[in-house]
Write a protein that holds these residues in place. Structure first.
Motif, PDB file in Angstrom:
ATOM      1  N   PHE A   1       3.549   2.681  -4.448  1.00  0.00           N
ATOM      2  CA  PHE A   1       4.088   1.314  -4.429  1.00  0.00           C
ATOM      3  C   PHE A   1       5.617   1.346  -4.532  1.00  0.00           C
ATOM      4  O   PHE A   1       6.310   0.658  -3.784  1.00  0.00           O
ATOM      5  CB  PHE A   1       3.509   0.498  -5.582  1.00  0.00           C
ATOM      6  CG  PHE A   1       3.977  -0.930  -5.580  1.00  0.00           C
ATOM      7  CD1 PHE A   1       3.261  -1.910  -4.919  1.00  0.00           C
ATOM      8  CD2 PHE A   1       5.154  -1.297  -6.222  1.00  0.00           C
ATOM      9  CE1 PHE A   1       3.702  -3.227  -4.892  1.00  0.00           C
ATOM     10  CE2 PHE A   1       5.613  -2.604  -6.200  1.00  0.00           C
ATOM     11  CZ  PHE A   1       4.875  -3.572  -5.532  1.00  0.00           C
ATOM     12  N   THR A  24      -4.436   3.317  -2.836  1.00  0.00           N
ATOM     13  CA  THR A  24      -5.381   2.305  -3.302  1.00  0.00           C
ATOM     14  C   THR A  24      -6.812   2.743  -3.015  1.00  0.00           C
ATOM     15  O   THR A  24      -7.686   2.692  -3.885  1.00  0.00           O
ATOM     16  CB  THR A  24      -5.109   0.966  -2.587  1.00  0.00           C
ATOM     17  OG1 THR A  24      -3.720   0.680  -2.668  1.00  0.00           O
ATOM     18  CG2 THR A  24      -5.898  -0.157  -3.213  1.00  0.00           C
ATOM     19  N   SER A  78      -0.843  -6.579  -4.702  1.00  0.00           N
ATOM     20  CA  SER A  78      -0.281  -5.237  -4.823  1.00  0.00           C
ATOM     21  C   SER A  78       0.691  -5.149  -6.005  1.00  0.00           C
ATOM     22  O   SER A  78       0.800  -4.107  -6.638  1.00  0.00           O
ATOM     23  CB  SER A  78       0.401  -4.819  -3.514  1.00  0.00           C
ATOM     24  OG  SER A  78       1.597  -5.548  -3.348  1.00  0.00           O
TER      25      SER A  78
END
Lengths: 333, 262
Positions: free
Chosen positions: A26, A44, A128
């Motif tokens: 991220f 993920t 997210s």
């Protein structure tokens, strides 16, 4: 008889790696302004099986596995295990929803209006960020779980969560590097795993279409520059990890808690000295650090560069497992 | 009125009647052990041994001294096991700490949290088990089995306030008799223990922590340490790294541009 055995340290390693991979992916995507979408996607998707395997290990370790649901009808804020169960549940839940949203992008584009597609994207983006917060909580929880006890090696300082978070991020980077290199080779139509030890050519087209169907990776290939950048990021992460380990050891050596000095000696000079110095200090920290730094001089297109960073990543991942084992076993000796 | 137990180690003769009485009343199985060169047996508490006498042997200048201390759950007011239990199976019932055997999942967290090493989780039951303060006997007006069996009065059951007073008097007597380190343990430790000890020496001599802490006493600091490190990683390993990378790229770009001009 040892209270917490192999299932626990394997679980702490898996959960940390899963949380760390998402955290790293991220942030890389954030700082490259959306340049690492595929990396976030891989992190993920991979996090789901890692966390599920970890939870299965935890449940197996319970004295009464069938009663595991008692965890989910209680919320006890002071108990890290209670909080951790919820954190993990939310973390996996968001990962599943994000995966489904990605997966439905193409069908949606065909069937629904542009507005719907856009709002689905916005939902993924929002989730997210949420997942980032929970990935930090997952990494921290693996350390806090042990530190909230009365065993000196775990509770004698407040730096065990710090060490575990740094290690989780490092194993996360390593997992992403190995995944990237593997994904790239699968995409090329041949699977050359790790350091060329295993070379396989099996129904790759089937494997590819299965992954395509399940995870819908819009782009397979992860740019070489991304992989090289991850290896550079790893240097910074390992330096923080080394600082955390040194701080942890010094603090424990001077801790007011009874038995803290003896607990430290079990790890540094006692029964677990070999796995600590070889497995943790060398394998998890110093060898990867040297490999990552020296690989900078190499051309990132070469086989030698790839071999160096994949070796480094394998060392980090194995070292991370040994770190969890040394701390979990050593704390109970 | 709160009930409590008082263990006076100066009156204990190490006969282990309390161990046997505990096993009998709670129908706990015997443990197979090895001769380890001491009368202390079994070597440690377990899921099927809820109390035992710890033996300490001291040989000084040709003299020999034995110290005995009864070991079991202390029934703390600020109980670590109650705090960390993820399901709420471990809880206070009045002043007693009890583990609900139907609700305990057997995670073993209380085992790591107990400052006294008094909780254990082992097969075949799989749940965490420990001294229950004979709650079945006490609620029916009887004293706990260990206190009933003690032949010397080293284990007394009664009102906590009365026992604390008696213990203070006993400590004064012991000091006057030459036990200069004699001390009452458990009056204030962890908010007050359900087991009080009259000790003839410092607590650490009897394997008791001098300043026991609740396992959750640092839990916010531990969370802060973990989350703070994640923030540090984001700042150092990412933010600074990307800043530096951008600067290097800018320099390289200006160099190539400069080269083009010449």
């Amino acid at each position: 008889m040892i209270n917490w055995g192999a299932p626990i340290w394997i679980y702490l390693w898996l959960a940390g790696m899963a949380g760390g991979a998402y955290f790293v992916a991220f942030l890389d995507d954030l700082f490259t302004r959306g340049g690492s979408r595929q990396l976030v996607r891989w992190a993920t998707v991979l996090g789901i099986p890692l966390a599920v395997i970890g939870v299965i290990l935890l449940v197996i370790d319970l004295g009464h596995p069938i009663r595991f649901w008692h965890l989910l009808v209680a919320f006890r804020v002071l108990s890290p295990m209670s909080l951790g169960s919820w954190i993990l549940l939310v973390w996996v839940g968001i990962a599943v929803i994000m995966t489904i949203l990605w997966w439905s992008e193409q069908p949606l584009a065909l069937m629904a209006s542009e507005g719907t597609v856009r709002s689905a994207r916005r939902a993924t983006r929002f989730l997210s960020w949420f997942e980032l917060i929970f990935s930090v909580l997952v990494m921290a929880y693996t350390g806090v779980l042990l530190a909230t006890s009365n065993l000196p090696l775990w509770a004698g300082t407040v730096l065990l969560p710090s060490l575990f978070v740094a290690s989780a991020a490092s194993t996360g980077v390593a997992l992403l590097i190995i995944t990237s290199v593997t994904a790239n080779t699968i995409d090329k139509g041949e699977l050359k795993l790790a350091i060329g030890l295993v070379k396989m050519r099996f129904g790759l087209t089937k494997l590819k279409s299965a992954i395509n169907l399940l995870f819908n990776p819009t782009e397979w290939t992860i740019p070489r520059q991304t992989v090289a950048r991850l290896a550079e990021v790893d240097v910074g992460v390992i330096l923080v990890e080394i600082a955390a380990l040194i701080g942890y050891a010094i603090w424990l050596g001077n801790s007011a808690m009874a038995g803290a000095g003896e607990a430290l000696k079990v790890v540094t000079t006692g029964a677990l000295a070999a796995p600590f110095w070889v497995g943790v200090v060398l394998l998890a920290m110093l060898i990867p650090l040297v490999l990552d730094v020296t690989s900078r001089a190499k051309d990132i297109e070469t086989r030698a560069f790839q071999r160096a960073i994949v070796t480094s990543s394998v060392c980090v991942i194995l070292g991370g497992l040994i770190l969890r084992a040394v701390i979990v076993i050593g704390g109970q000796m | 009125m709160a009930k409590a137990m008082l263990v006076d180690v100066s009156k204990c003769i190490g006969c282990r009647s309390c161990q046997v009485a505990c096993k009998q009343w709670h129908d706990l199985p015997a443990v197979s052990t090895k001769q380890e060169g001491t009368y202390e047996n079994p070597p440690e508490l377990s899921a099927s041994t809820w109390t035992k006498i710890e033996f300490k042997e001291f040989g000084e200048d040709g003299t020999f001294r034995w110290l005995f201390r009864k070991h079991q759950c202390m029934h703390c007011t600020e109980a670590s096991c109650v705090e960390v239990c993820p399901t709420g199976a471990v809880a206070h019932h009045d002043e007693f700490v009890e583990i609900n055997q139907e609700w305990c999942i057997g995670c073993g967290y209380c085992v790591t949290a107990c400052p006294f090493g008094a909780v254990h989780r082992e097969p075949p039951k799989g749940t965490a088990r420990k001294c229950v303060f004979c709650i079945d006997r006490v609620t029916n007006g009887l004293e706990p089995a260990c206190a009933k069996a003690c032949p010397t009065g080293a284990i007394q059951f009664g009102e906590r306030a009365d026992l604390v007073e008696a213990a203070h008097r006993r400590v004064q007597t012991l000091i006057a008799e030459g036990y200069s380190n004699a001390v009452l343990y458990g009056e204030n430790e962890l908010g007050g223990l359900g087991y009080l000890y009259v000790l003839t020496d410092r607590p650490s001599v009897f394997n008791l922590p001098e300043n026991p802490e609740v396992a959750t006493s640092m839990v916010s600091a531990q969370w802060f340490s973990g989350i703070g490190t994640a923030v540090l990683l984001a700042a150092v390993s990412f933010w600074l790294f990307f800043k530096r990378k951008k600067r290097i790229e800018a320099i390289q770009q200006s160099k190539t541009e400069g080269g083009a001009e010449e």
